[in-house]
Structures are given as C-alpha cells and as structure tokens.
Design a protein around this motif. Structure first.
Motif, PDB file in Angstrom:
ATOM      1  N   UNK A  34      32.474 -32.333   4.500  1.00 26.00           N
ATOM      2  CA  UNK A  34      31.297 -32.893   4.951  1.00 26.00           C
ATOM      3  C   UNK A  34      29.941 -32.220   4.320  1.00 26.00           C
ATOM      4  N   UNK A  35      29.439 -33.056   3.676  1.00 26.53           N
ATOM      5  CA  UNK A  35      28.230 -32.228   3.023  1.00 26.53           C
ATOM      6  C   UNK A  35      26.978 -32.768   3.652  1.00 26.53           C
ATOM      7  N   UNK A  36      26.246 -31.996   4.599  1.00 26.90           N
ATOM      8  CA  UNK A  36      25.157 -32.316   5.440  1.00 26.90           C
ATOM      9  C   UNK A  36      23.860 -31.714   4.847  1.00 26.90           C
ATOM     10  N   UNK A  37      22.933 -32.612   4.609  1.00 28.50           N
ATOM     11  CA  UNK A  37      21.529 -32.197   4.215  1.00 28.50           C
ATOM     12  C   UNK A  37      20.606 -32.375   5.249  1.00 28.50           C
ATOM     13  N   UNK A  38      20.243 -31.120   5.809  1.00 30.58           N
ATOM     14  CA  UNK A  38      18.950 -31.187   6.813  1.00 30.58           C
ATOM     15  C   UNK A  38      17.613 -31.358   6.147  1.00 30.58           C
ATOM     16  N   UNK A  39      17.098 -32.503   6.328  1.00 31.61           N
ATOM     17  CA  UNK A  39      15.882 -32.943   5.641  1.00 31.61           C
ATOM     18  C   UNK A  39      14.797 -32.604   6.242  1.00 31.61           C
ATOM     19  N   UNK A  40      14.568 -31.122   6.704  1.00 26.19           N
ATOM     20  CA  UNK A  40      13.278 -30.705   7.323  1.00 26.19           C
ATOM     21  C   UNK A  40      13.233 -30.989   8.569  1.00 26.19           C
ATOM     22  N   UNK A  41      14.377 -31.113   9.466  1.00 26.16           N
ATOM     23  CA  UNK A  41      14.317 -31.318  11.040  1.00 26.16           C
ATOM     24  C   UNK A  41      13.508 -30.222  11.672  1.00 26.16           C
ATOM     25  N   UNK A  42      12.745 -30.888  12.706  1.00 24.08           N
ATOM     26  CA  UNK A  42      11.892 -30.076  13.553  1.00 24.08           C
ATOM     27  C   UNK A  42      12.544 -29.806  14.812  1.00 24.08           C
ATOM     28  N   UNK A  43      13.809 -30.682  15.157  1.00 23.57           N
ATOM     29  CA  UNK A  43      14.364 -30.283  16.571  1.00 23.57           C
ATOM     30  C   UNK A  43      15.477 -29.477  16.312  1.00 23.57           C
ATOM     31  N   UNK A  44      16.498 -29.398  17.091  1.00 23.09           N
ATOM     32  CA  UNK A  44      17.827 -28.572  17.030  1.00 23.09           C
ATOM     33  C   UNK A  44      18.721 -28.913  16.234  1.00 23.09           C
ATOM     34  N   UNK A  45      18.423 -29.942  15.174  1.00 21.83           N
ATOM     35  CA  UNK A  45      19.633 -30.586  14.486  1.00 21.83           C
ATOM     36  C   UNK A  45      20.224 -29.528  13.431  1.00 21.83           C
ATOM     37  N   UNK A  46      19.651 -28.622  12.979  1.00 22.16           N
ATOM     38  CA  UNK A  46      20.237 -27.461  11.956  1.00 22.16           C
ATOM     39  C   UNK A  46      21.117 -26.705  12.768  1.00 22.16           C
ATOM     40  N   UNK A  47      20.710 -26.448  13.903  1.00 19.42           N
ATOM     41  CA  UNK A  47      21.455 -25.396  15.007  1.00 19.42           C
ATOM     42  C   UNK A  47      22.721 -26.202  15.350  1.00 19.42           C
ATOM     43  N   UNK A  48      22.789 -27.398  15.515  1.00 23.09           N
ATOM     44  CA  UNK A  48      24.043 -28.142  15.626  1.00 23.09           C
ATOM     45  C   UNK A  48      24.818 -28.221  14.537  1.00 23.09           C
ATOM     46  N   UNK A  49      24.309 -28.483  13.492  1.00 25.86           N
ATOM     47  CA  UNK A  49      25.101 -28.297  12.306  1.00 25.86           C
ATOM     48  C   UNK A  49      25.663 -26.933  12.036  1.00 25.86           C
ATOM     49  N   UNK A  50      25.016 -26.042  12.246  1.00 25.11           N
ATOM     50  CA  UNK A  50      25.381 -24.591  12.006  1.00 25.11           C
ATOM     51  C   UNK A  50      26.510 -24.390  13.190  1.00 25.11           C
ATOM     52  N   UNK A  51      26.290 -24.657  14.281  1.00 20.20           N
ATOM     53  CA  UNK A  51      27.395 -24.506  15.395  1.00 20.20           C
ATOM     54  C   UNK A  51      28.730 -25.071  14.827  1.00 20.20           C
ATOM     55  N   UNK A  52      28.798 -26.307  14.351  1.00 20.56           N
ATOM     56  CA  UNK A  52      29.918 -27.094  13.902  1.00 20.56           C
ATOM     57  C   UNK A  52      30.599 -26.336  12.654  1.00 20.56           C
ATOM     58  N   UNK A  53      29.748 -25.873  11.589  1.00 19.11           N
ATOM     59  CA  UNK A  53      30.159 -25.154  10.527  1.00 19.11           C
ATOM     60  C   UNK A  53      30.735 -23.758  10.804  1.00 19.11           C
ATOM     61  N   UNK A  64      16.334 -28.859   3.097  1.00 20.23           N
ATOM     62  CA  UNK A  64      15.304 -29.044   2.010  1.00 20.23           C
ATOM     63  C   UNK A  64      14.107 -29.450   3.204  1.00 20.23           C
ATOM     64  N   UNK A  65      12.747 -29.336   2.744  1.00 17.03           N
ATOM     65  CA  UNK A  65      11.737 -29.977   3.157  1.00 17.03           C
ATOM     66  C   UNK A  65      11.888 -31.400   3.355  1.00 17.03           C
ATOM     67  N   UNK A  66      11.236 -31.918   4.162  1.00 14.84           N
ATOM     68  CA  UNK A  66      11.446 -33.326   4.634  1.00 14.84           C
ATOM     69  C   UNK A  66      11.025 -34.233   3.434  1.00 14.84           C
ATOM     70  N   UNK A  67      11.908 -34.874   2.736  1.00 15.94           N
ATOM     71  CA  UNK A  67      11.526 -35.748   1.467  1.00 15.94           C
ATOM     72  C   UNK A  67      12.226 -37.052   1.904  1.00 15.94           C
TER      73      UNK A  67
END
Length: 299
Positions: A34-53, A64-67
């Motif tokens: 599962x290759x997740x790319x955090x596209x510059x999220x400003x909410x808790x999305x990255x924390x949720x990804x890290x919890x699952x990882x 990456x910055x939002x692109x």
C-alpha cells in the motif's frame, strides 16, 4: 515482489481514511503493498496513515506539498513493485475479497487490465448524480476485448466510465506504453483511462461490484460545476487528439464535450466567454453541437 501495488493519494480525508485503510488491511489477498502519498494534507490524514503503518508493514508513506492527485499517483508509481497496480481513492472502501478476485481473474486471462463495477455511497449534502458505475453487463466475461472496440460499445450505450478505481492494471503494460497521469488538472482519469484503453487489445471484464465509492461535498464529483471543470475537459480532448486523430477519439470528444458544455450552462455568465472562446479556437464546436451550445448560453 507483492502481487498488487495499491496506490493511495491522500488529501484531507481524515473522516474516511481509517475505513479505507481497514478495507485494505483486511483484504483476503495478503501479498500486497500500500503506497500512500500524503498530498500536503492540513488535517489529521498523515497521523492516521502513520498510525496504520505502525501495525501494518505493507504500508509505505510518502509526503509532498499539495500538487494534486495526478502528481501524487505518479509519485507512487515510481515506488510500485507489484505485478499489478490498483489506484484507490482514499475515501472509498473495497470488498474484502476484491483484490483476490481481481488478481485471480487477471492471472487467468493474462489481460493488460480488467475492469469491474462499483456502488455509490452518496452522502448527505453532496451534489446528486445521474449515473452509476455498472457497465460489465454490456460485456461477456472471459471474452477478450480490443480497446477501441470496448470504448466504442461504452460510448454508444452511454456507459463510458473513466475512473481508474474500477481497474486492475498489469504493471508491465503500464510501463510498456509509458503512461502517467497528466498533472495540474481535475478529471485526469478521463485522459488516463482512454489512453490506457485504446492502446490495448487484451481487456477483460469481471462482472462483480467490488468498490463502494463515496461522493461527498468535498469530493470532485460532489462539488458544483465550475469553469475549471470545462477547461480541464478541454485539456483532456487536446491531449487525446495530439495522441491520434482517430475516429474513436473524435467520437469520445463529441460524447464528452457535448455533455460538458450542456452542463456548463450553470457556470456564471461572465465566465462562459473564456472557455467558449478556447473551444472555438480549437475547432471544437463540431464536437459540442448546436443543442449544447444553445443550452450553454441561454438556459
């Protein structure tokens, strides 16, 4: 090497991301990445990804910055090592046996890619839609389709669905045709899936509904129609006609632009001049048609 690489662009989906990831973690096909790319999220999305990882080592996270979704998917493709690619939306969920069924079917057919069906979850407050994601009933299972033949069938029946989350794609085929997502536009799936389809003579349908696709008021399909929607569709047609001036591409242009400009009557009047002039300069009035042109200006 994993059997399937799941590519998951993530941008501000904290309300849905847990459910999406759980549906991946519980897949009966275990040999996936599962290759997740955090596209510059400003909410808790990255924390949720890290919890699952932390608990599932099959998850890799890149940021990456939002692109935009195109760039996020292209970034993930660079890291994919699986035999097959599945592009998942981060607010969708899969049936738990989805990837296993797809893997077994594409292995048995040796297809360049397979397509299947999905169900819609329309959330309260989202803009209503008038189509669905059921189209395999128009095809025969275990029948090999040529891409241009298949696209022609779907256009004739009004059932062309451009979305990539209804496909499982052979990685070798993607590399062979050197296909990536066009950056900086929405409706990027329209361009990607048409180019994917017309270059293949080896496509199969799996008559199963395997995805629950969520539409909410922040998703692309849940937002109000705007000038940007029209400009991006025009870019899609520009790029397809650059690729080849075939009859099927011209048929797609008529199918798409007639609907785009018919729907485009809803944008503010002062915004209509720029997008319409761009269509005129590109000689696209023949694709838009008289009826859609009239509705665009006067409805």
């Amino acid at each position: 090497m994993p059997k399937v690489s799941v590519i998951l662009p993530v941008y501000n989906v904290e309300a849905y991301l847990d459910e999406a990831l759980y549906s991946l973690e519980k897949q009966t096909l275990k040999d996936i990445e599962i290759i997740a790319v955090n596209d510059g999220s400003t909410d808790n999305s990255l924390s949720i990804l890290e919890k699952h990882a932390l608990t599932d080592k099959r998850i890799s996270i890149f940021s990456q910055t939002n692109q935009g979704q195109s760039t996020a998917r292209n970034q993930a493709l660079k890291h994919a090592t699986g035999d097959y690619i599945y592009f998942m939306d981060s607010d969708d969920t899969l049936e738990y046996n989805a990837l296993e069924m797809c893997y077994q079917y594409i292995e048995s057919t040796k297809a360049d890619f397979i397509f299947f069906d999905g169900d819609i979850i329309l959330e309260e407050g989202a803009k209503g839609i008038t189509w669905d994601y059921k189209r395999t009933f128009l095809t025969e299972e275990h029948h090999k389709y040529h891409g241009k033949e298949l696209l022609d069938i779907m256009l004739d029946k009004g059932k062309h669905n451009c979305v990539v989350w209804l496909l499982l794609i052979r990685t070798e085929y993607l590399k062979r045709i050197a296909l990536n997502f066009y950056p900086g536009i929405i409706h990027e799936d329209e361009l990607f899936t048409v180019l994917l389809t017309i270059q293949s003579n080896n496509i199969f349908a799996l008559a199963q509904s395997l995805v629950r696709h969520r539409i909410h008021n922040t998703s692309t399909m849940g937002k109000h129609y705007s000038r940007r929607n029209i400009k991006c569709y025009l870019t899609v047609v520009d790029e397809l006609l650059k690729f080849e001036q075939s009859q099927i591409i011209k048929k797609f242009a008529r199918y798409t632009l007639s609907k785009v400009f018919y729907t485009g009557h809803a944008i503010p009047f002062k915004e209509k001049f720029g997008v319409f002039w761009r269509a005129v300069k590109s000689d696209y009035l023949k694709y838009i048609g008289l009826k859609s042109t009239i509705v665009f200006w006067v409805k």
